[in-house]
Design an enzyme around this catalytic site. Structure first.
Site, PDB file in Angstrom:
ATOM      1  N   ARG A 275       0.813  -1.210   0.000  1.00 56.94           N
ATOM      2  CA  ARG A 275       0.000   0.000   0.000  1.00 56.94           C
ATOM      3  C   ARG A 275       0.858   1.277   0.000  1.00 56.94           C
ATOM      4  O   ARG A 275       0.332   2.388   0.039  1.00 56.94           O
ATOM      5  CB  ARG A 275      -0.942   0.010   1.211  1.00 56.94           C
TER       6      ARG A 275
ATOM      7  N   ASP B 149       2.588 -12.774   6.122  1.00 57.83           N
ATOM      8  CA  ASP B 149       3.814 -13.432   5.671  1.00 57.83           C
ATOM      9  C   ASP B 149       4.278 -14.593   6.549  1.00 57.83           C
ATOM     10  O   ASP B 149       5.189 -15.326   6.178  1.00 57.83           O
ATOM     11  CB  ASP B 149       4.948 -12.409   5.561  1.00 57.83           C
TER      12      ASP B 149
ATOM     13  N   HIS C 102      -5.409 -11.090   9.194  1.00 61.51           N
ATOM     14  CA  HIS C 102      -5.699 -11.139   7.761  1.00 61.51           C
ATOM     15  C   HIS C 102      -5.285 -12.459   7.121  1.00 61.51           C
ATOM     16  O   HIS C 102      -5.174 -12.551   5.892  1.00 61.51           O
ATOM     17  CB  HIS C 102      -5.020  -9.967   7.051  1.00 61.51           C
TER      18      HIS C 102
ATOM     19  N   CYS D 238      -8.500 -25.927  -0.870  1.00 62.00           N
ATOM     20  CA  CYS D 238      -9.383 -26.137  -2.004  1.00 62.00           C
ATOM     21  C   CYS D 238     -10.776 -25.654  -1.637  1.00 62.00           C
ATOM     22  O   CYS D 238     -11.324 -26.028  -0.602  1.00 62.00           O
ATOM     23  CB  CYS D 238      -9.421 -27.625  -2.377  1.00 62.00           C
TER      24      CYS D 238
ATOM     25  N   CYS E  53     -13.213 -29.146  -1.856  1.00 58.03           N
ATOM     26  CA  CYS E  53     -13.124 -30.262  -0.894  1.00 58.03           C
ATOM     27  C   CYS E  53     -12.424 -29.891   0.407  1.00 58.03           C
ATOM     28  O   CYS E  53     -12.423 -30.670   1.359  1.00 58.03           O
ATOM     29  CB  CYS E  53     -12.432 -31.468  -1.523  1.00 58.03           C
TER      30      CYS E  53
ATOM     31  N   THR F 131       2.821   0.160  11.935  1.00 60.40           N
ATOM     32  CA  THR F 131       1.515   0.350  11.327  1.00 60.40           C
ATOM     33  C   THR F 131       1.068   1.795  11.473  1.00 60.40           C
ATOM     34  O   THR F 131       1.284   2.421  12.509  1.00 60.40           O
ATOM     35  CB  THR F 131       0.451  -0.585  11.944  1.00 60.40           C
TER      36      THR F 131
ATOM     37  N   ASN G 214       6.838   3.515  15.129  1.00 61.37           N
ATOM     38  CA  ASN G 214       6.502   3.604  13.707  1.00 61.37           C
ATOM     39  C   ASN G 214       7.321   4.726  13.078  1.00 61.37           C
ATOM     40  O   ASN G 214       7.573   5.743  13.715  1.00 61.37           O
ATOM     41  CB  ASN G 214       5.006   3.884  13.523  1.00 61.37           C
TER      42      ASN G 214
END
Length: 251
Positions: A35, A107, A122, A130, A133, A192, A215
């Protein structure tokens, strides 16, 4: 007393620490913030759309090939290694001071560094499943797939276990995060800018008086913090020492 010494003092006096982190925790491991200005430029230049659009649920459904092209190119970094911030947090947890890591990152580097109680708001690129299934697949399977990955058992589409834009966060994870933050005696927010909601909204549940912000840039919460350090979080955490960390390192 400088700010690093002040941070050390607060950590020394705390035994119920919670860490809330974002993309800045991993940039020092070579994972760019998609971002950021450069990330947005890359997505527009190469893929013709914004990062938010490219990793949205609707884009995943409507442009699946393009989604996976961008996803593999810009969101998976298999060679990335944890940095000082990840390792220091893992050591704090081992000593019993840190109770939980709440991360917006996908990550998996906190787990790779040895942390155990990691709430991934997140999701994680390391987990894939899948849609038909439910079979699980490692990140390598997605990376090596030609285009859209499909299940080797039923042929269904394999989706990364990450929360895309327009999708809801896992409410069990959110509830656990609220519980940890509301009980914490110290809350460290790192890497952040606190602009991504609803994750950033979790901070209002903190009731303590040891709020630390680490930060590079200013945030909307700076005025509420007890300590603000505008430096790279890896550099800051590499200086956090003490008998509890030395003891943990020697075990």
């Amino acid at each position: 007393m400088n700010k690093i010494e002040k941070l050390q003092e607060i950590i020394d006096a705390s035994d119920n620490i919670v860490f809330f982190g974002g993309a800045g925790v991993s940039t020092e491991s070579g994972i760019p913030d998609f971002r950021s200005e450069s990330g947005i430029f890359k997505s527009l230049e190469k893929y013709g759309d914004t990062p938010e659009r490219l990793v949205s649920h609707s884009y995943y459904l409507e442009h699946t090939e393009e989604f996976f092209s961008y996803y593999k190119d810009c969101l998976i970094f298999p060679e990335a290694e944890p940095n000082s911030a990840h390792y220091t947090l893992a050591r704090l947890e081992k000593e019993g001071k840190l109770k939980a890591i709440i991360t917006q990152n996908i990550d998996g580097l906190h787990l790779k560094a040895g942390s155990k109680n990691v709430l991934e708001l997140h999701g994680s690129v390391l987990r894939n499943y899948c849609e038909s299934c439910g079979k699980s697949f490692p990140v390598k399977y997605v990376l090596e797939a030609d285009g859209v990955p499909h299940c080797d058992a039923c042929g269904g589409r394999v989706k990364p276990d990450v929360v895309l834009y327009e999708e809801n966060l896992d409410m069990d994870v959110m509830e656990a995060a609220v519980n940890y933050i509301s009980r914490a005696d110290m809350l460290i927010i790192g890497g952040t800018s606190l602009v991504v909601y609803p994750a950033a909204g979790l901070l209002r549940y903190y009731q303590g008086h040891k709020l630390v912000l680490v930060n590079k840039s200013n945030t909307s919460y700076d005025s509420r913090a007890d300590l603000v350090i505008n430096e790279n979080i890896g550099e800051v955490f590499s200086q956090i020492q003490g008998p509890y960390l030395d003891k943990a390192a020697s075990e």
